[in-house]
Design a protein around this motif. Structure first.
Motif, PDB file in Angstrom:
ATOM      1  N   LEU A   1       0.823  -1.210   0.000  1.00 42.87           N
ATOM      2  CA  LEU A   1       0.000   0.000   0.000  1.00 42.87           C
ATOM      3  C   LEU A   1       0.858   1.261   0.000  1.00 42.87           C
TER       4      LEU A   1
ATOM      5  N   ALA B   1      -7.976  -1.086   2.726  1.00 46.36           N
ATOM      6  CA  ALA B   1      -7.096  -0.290   3.587  1.00 46.36           C
ATOM      7  C   ALA B   1      -7.896   0.490   4.627  1.00 46.36           C
TER       8      ALA B   1
ATOM      9  N   VAL C   1       0.689  -2.376   9.570  1.00 46.85           N
ATOM     10  CA  VAL C   1       0.252  -1.769   8.314  1.00 46.85           C
ATOM     11  C   VAL C   1       0.939  -0.422   8.106  1.00 46.85           C
TER      12      VAL C   1
END
Length: 314
Positions: free
Chosen positions: A49, A127, A168
């Motif tokens: 990401l 996300a 993340v």
């Protein structure tokens, strides 16, 4: 080669599950590794990401908003309803509710790609729902299952920050500043995630080996119903709201495919091994159903009118 290995995820999951069922002692000692393995999965997700994936929410805010509402309403409430109809015990109920209350799974991005959906939207929704779920998941579990079992909301919230948000964020940071490195790693990341999930599944099966023949079939029925309702609701509600075909397919996967690995880890950490059975079976089943649906949609061309209306609803 790597793509072939990861595409066989359901096969590996079944094989490891069988090995764990017939030789539980081989895997029970790995119980303490479930949370670290999940953190590896979330780090791998972060490494794919960029901040732009979160910024894309502003470009597709209507679709993302609808998807999030469906994600955190249909799935948890349907999980509770199915559990009540099937007469589940409190520990099986909380397992189902956990599966319904977590964010969408990363497999939705792959299925969306195969089904000719909106991959950018899918990645953005995964996300955002992952970050939103850090706060929403404990609250939903407390609201829906708190009367039957003790739900440690603050402990679960802290764990979600540690297990989900921190890895993340670290992954996104590394990918943003060292993309030349992460770009080389990207082909391997799905394989690493798959291996971690398969090991988690095997551990849960091993810990429940003595009672899996009793609770497995009924939980499998619940999971199939849950997943099917999520996929169908996500698609048809979006159709009714006027979204284009590409967006409907995307949101269907985001709603119906859950981060069941996270649900399994939370169940193991805060409840009982039996509570983790729903997440374990869901991990296997939603990859099978998602692949079948993606294959069906891939053979069906998008309507000719799609290009005229593409992007009309954002």
């Amino acid at each position: 080669m790597l793509r072939s290995l990861t595409s066989l995820f359901p096969v590996w999951a079944v094989l490891f599950s069988l090995a764990a069922y017939f030789s539980p002692a081989t895997f029970t000692g790995l119980k303490s590794n479930i949370v670290p393995l999940l953190m590896i999965i979330m780090l791998a997700m972060g490494l794919t990401l960029k901040p732009a994936d979160f910024a894309n929410v502003l470009k597709n805010k209507k679709a993302v908003t609808v998807g999030l509402i469906l994600q955190f309403s249909i799935m948890p409430f349907v999980a509770l309803l199915i559990s009540m109809v099937l007469g589940f015990s409190p520990e099986l109920t909380v397992g189902m509710v956990l599966v319904g209350s977590v964010a969408g799974g990363t497999s939705s991005n792959v299925m969306c790609y195969l089904a000719k959906g909106d991959v950018a939207l899918s990645i953005s929704m995964t996300a955002i729902s992952t970050l939103v779920g850090v706060i929403v998941t404990p609250l939903l579990v407390e609201f829906l299952a708190g009367k039957s079992v003790d739900v440690p909301v603050s402990g679960m919230l802290f764990s979600l920050v540690k297990i989900v948000m921190v890895p993340v964020v670290i992954g996104v940071f590394i990918n943003s500043f060292f993309h030349s490195l992460t770009g080389k790693l990207e082909p391997v990341l799905p394989l690493i995630s798959m291996f971690a999930i398969v090991v988690i599944i095997a551990v849960v099966v091993a810990l429940n080996a003595g009672q899996l023949d009793k609770i497995g079939p009924i939980v499998a029925l619940a999971v199939i119903l849950h997943n099917s309702i999520g996929l169908c609701s996500g698609y048809w509600i979006c159709k009714a709201l006027g979204f284009n075909e590409k967006t409907c397919r995307t949101i269907a996967f985001e709603v119906g495919l859950q981060n069941s690995g996270l649900a399994t880890a939370l169940a193991m950490k805060f409840f009982t091994p039996a509570s983790a059975v729903a997440g374990t079976i869901f991990s296997i089943w939603h990859n099978l159903s998602g692949s079948a649906l993606a294959g069906y949609w891939a053979k069906n061309k998008l309507p000719d009118s799609y290009n005229r209306f593409e992007g009309a609803i954002k």
